[in-house]
Design an enzyme around this catalytic site. Sequence first.
Site: not given
Ligand code: AMP
Length: 213
Positions: A15, A90, A125, A158, A169
């Site tokens: 994404k 999400r 990644r 990460r 996840r």
């Molecule tokens: P990402 O970088 O989008 O994979 O997000 C990493 C982490 O941030 C996720 O595993 C969640 O813990 C948190 N997070 C990011 N965006 C959201 C969202 N829209 N709703 C809830 N948690 C989020």
Amino acid sequence: MGMKLIFLGAPGAGKGTQAEILSAKLSIPTISTGNILRAAIQEGTETGLLAKSYMDAGKLVPDDVIIGIISQRLEKPDCVNGFILDGVPRTIAQAEALDRAGVCFDHVVSIEISDEKIEARMEGRRVCSKCGAPYHIIAKPTKREGVCDSCGGPVVQRDDDKPETVRGRLKVYHDQTEPLKDYYKAKGILRAVDDQPTIEGTALAIQEALGLE
Ligand code: AMP
């Protein structure tokens, strides 16, 4: 051309990478709640402190925190001509909050990819810890090892990309985020795009799905 878009997909589906490509093409910002939260953690803000334990565990940060972050961000002037949401909404509750706030989307792109491919891909990644730019050691390496091409910041793995957390996840994605596909399908704006063997191939498939090619 202004467009309001959401990118849906499992963690590691690409994404962020695809949003970056389309952002540049359409001259609209990408808004990633993950990047905003990681920046908040680095700055040591109250939101960052609250979010960290959820993120480390591969769980979702509570909806009210996310809704607060995204509403503030969408008020900034760079959003007037459109934007790409990467990693938000999400949950159905987040999608409903955006509806209530009067945010209308043109398209919701869902990048389709199997869990097996995700697990294999996550190992390589990387992310810039300063600006959030996404990399992959094979598919999208930095020009200088460990150094971000865009800002020169340190490029790292990460914590939540470790295999144990990735599996959790993925489960969270299937349980809580995937129902959004039906939510937006019912509104007639869901565009499902299959992951392609190359980043460029997927970028092209997305542009076709959006009627840009
Ligand atoms: P990402 O970088 O989008 O994979 O997000 C990493 C982490 O941030 C996720 O595993 C969640 O813990 C948190 N997070 C990011 N965006 C959201 C969202 N829209 N709703 C809830 N948690 C989020």
